[in-house]
Scaffold this motif. Structure first.
Motif, mmCIF file in Angstrom:
data_model
loop_
_atom_site.group_PDB
_atom_site.id
_atom_site.type_symbol
_atom_site.label_atom_id
_atom_site.label_comp_id
_atom_site.label_asym_id
_atom_site.label_seq_id
_atom_site.Cartn_x
_atom_site.Cartn_y
_atom_site.Cartn_z
ATOM 1 N N LEU A 150 51.055 9.610 5.869
ATOM 2 C CA LEU A 150 51.209 10.738 4.958
ATOM 3 C C LEU A 150 51.764 10.281 3.604
ATOM 4 O O LEU A 150 51.436 10.861 2.569
ATOM 5 C CB LEU A 150 52.116 11.794 5.586
ATOM 6 N N VAL A 151 52.598 9.240 3.623
ATOM 7 C CA VAL A 151 53.073 8.655 2.361
ATOM 8 C C VAL A 151 51.885 8.116 1.568
ATOM 9 O O VAL A 151 51.748 8.366 0.363
ATOM 10 C CB VAL A 151 54.096 7.526 2.643
ATOM 11 N N GLN A 152 51.016 7.393 2.245
ATOM 12 C CA GLN A 152 49.834 6.840 1.582
ATOM 13 C C GLN A 152 48.910 7.951 1.087
ATOM 14 O O GLN A 152 48.278 7.811 0.036
ATOM 15 C CB GLN A 152 49.077 5.912 2.545
ATOM 16 N N LEU A 153 48.840 9.062 1.829
ATOM 17 C CA LEU A 153 48.009 10.183 1.406
ATOM 18 C C LEU A 153 48.494 10.745 0.077
ATOM 19 O O LEU A 153 47.686 11.058 -0.805
ATOM 20 C CB LEU A 153 48.018 11.282 2.480
ATOM 21 N N ALA A 154 49.810 10.883 -0.077
ATOM 22 C CA ALA A 154 50.361 11.405 -1.330
ATOM 23 C C ALA A 154 50.057 10.474 -2.498
ATOM 24 O O ALA A 154 49.697 10.922 -3.600
ATOM 25 C CB ALA A 154 51.864 11.611 -1.189
ATOM 26 N N GLU A 155 50.200 9.178 -2.263
ATOM 27 C CA GLU A 155 49.882 8.214 -3.324
ATOM 28 C C GLU A 155 48.399 8.307 -3.692
ATOM 29 O O GLU A 155 48.035 8.298 -4.871
ATOM 30 C CB GLU A 155 50.229 6.795 -2.857
ATOM 31 N N ALA A 156 47.542 8.417 -2.678
ATOM 32 C CA ALA A 156 46.103 8.515 -2.935
ATOM 33 C C ALA A 156 45.765 9.792 -3.709
ATOM 34 O O ALA A 156 44.905 9.787 -4.595
ATOM 35 C CB ALA A 156 45.340 8.477 -1.612
ATOM 36 N N LYS A 157 46.448 10.886 -3.385
ATOM 37 C CA LYS A 157 46.193 12.146 -4.078
ATOM 38 C C LYS A 157 46.481 12.011 -5.565
ATOM 39 O O LYS A 157 45.694 12.471 -6.409
ATOM 40 C CB LYS A 157 47.035 13.263 -3.467
ATOM 41 N N LEU A 158 47.583 11.360 -5.908
ATOM 42 C CA LEU A 158 47.927 11.219 -7.321
ATOM 43 C C LEU A 158 47.032 10.216 -8.034
ATOM 44 O O LEU A 158 46.926 10.246 -9.261
ATOM 45 C CB LEU A 158 49.407 10.862 -7.489
ATOM 46 N N ARG A 159 46.387 9.351 -7.282
ATOM 47 C CA ARG A 159 45.390 8.457 -7.893
ATOM 48 C C ARG A 159 44.034 9.130 -8.036
ATOM 49 O O ARG A 159 43.094 8.535 -8.567
ATOM 50 C CB ARG A 159 45.240 7.175 -7.072
#
Length: 267
Positions: A150-159
């Motif tokens: 889920l941490v990686q999902l948030a980073e991906a969303k902002l990218r």
């Protein structure tokens, strides 16, 4: 202590999760100069050991304070706060605000008395979380689950990348599938990355859930600690600092600018 009007607020996280703390702080203090630091070289913290975080975070914040001379530092990361907050406060001579899981307001609001704490693996296993649950949620069932994905999902969303809805669904299932999880009505987002994907979590929930995090409370705390200090009438643009400039940073520039951070620098 005399504070210069242009002395910034320093926000620190392993990645971009701390933007969920920065946003309400900017609303509360619109004239505050901002330095946002992401420890991209150490990301993600949730899978690191307590010893690594306890050593790394105070050292990095010491370098940042020396370079940018902030009036106050915010550890905008639950993992770093639950492990290293006391070490940082001992090392720095400025006020330091930490980010802790919002278990107290969750216990006050839950009707079913079943609360979920969704964080990183490192956060949900901390004795600090045990103490919060015992002090404020003694009459509640407090379920916990750690999700690195889920941490990686948030980073991906902002990218601006396409998102896999199964990641949010699996993170919630880690709580809902535990004993009593079907009665859970409130989820503490105990990682600052997770409010950035609250919409995805809400869409994945099989029944309505209340999601809580500490951003607005931290904004009030920052405003209180700086209540008699001067601010510039026209602050300089905010700065985003990364400890490693790699190919994951450039796609974040648009999102960073939308949070008032048009300048990007390396530490």
């Amino acid at each position: 202590m005399t504070v210069a009007p242009d002395a910034p607020l320093l926000f620190f996280d392993s990645g971009v999760g701390g933007l969920s703390i920065l946003a309400p702080a900017r609303l509360a203090l619109p004239h505050a100069p901002i330095v946002y630091a992401a420890d991209s070289a150490g990301f993600p913290y949730g899978t690191r050991s307590e010893a690594e975080i306890a050593a790394r975070v105070p050292a990095l914040l010491g370098r940042l304070v020396e370079r940018y001379r902030p009036r106050l530092a915010v550890i905008a990361c639950n993992t770093a706060s639950t492990i290293a907050l006391s070490h940082v406060r001992a090392a720095l001579d400025i006020p330091v605000v930490g980010t802790v899981p919002a278990i107290k307001p969750a216990a006050l609001q839950s009707q079913s008395r079943v609360i979920g704490v969704l964080g990183t693996d490192a956060t949900v296993r901390q004795p600090y979380v045990d103490r919060l649950a015992a002090e404020f949620g003694a009459d509640c069932t407090v379920l916990r689950h750690g999700s690195a994905a889920l941490v990686q999902l948030a980073e991906a969303k902002l990218r601006g990348e396409p998102l896999d809805p199964a990641i949010a669904r699996d993170a919630l299932a880690g709580l809902l599938d535990q004993s009593g999880g079907d009665r859970m009505d409130t989820v503490v987002l105990a990682c600052t990355h997770f409010p950035l994907v609250e919409a995805e979590l809400a869409a994945a929930a099989p029944h309505p859930l209340r999601f809580l995090h500490g951003g607005e409370g931290i904004a009030r705390r920052i405003a209180y600690l700086t209540r008699e200090q001067p601010w510039p009438a026209d602050p300089a643009p905010g700065i985003a600092i990364f400890t490693r400039m790699d190919d994951q940073v450039d796609p974040l520039r648009a999102a960073l600018a939308s949070y008032g951070l048009p300048r990007v620098e390396a530490l």
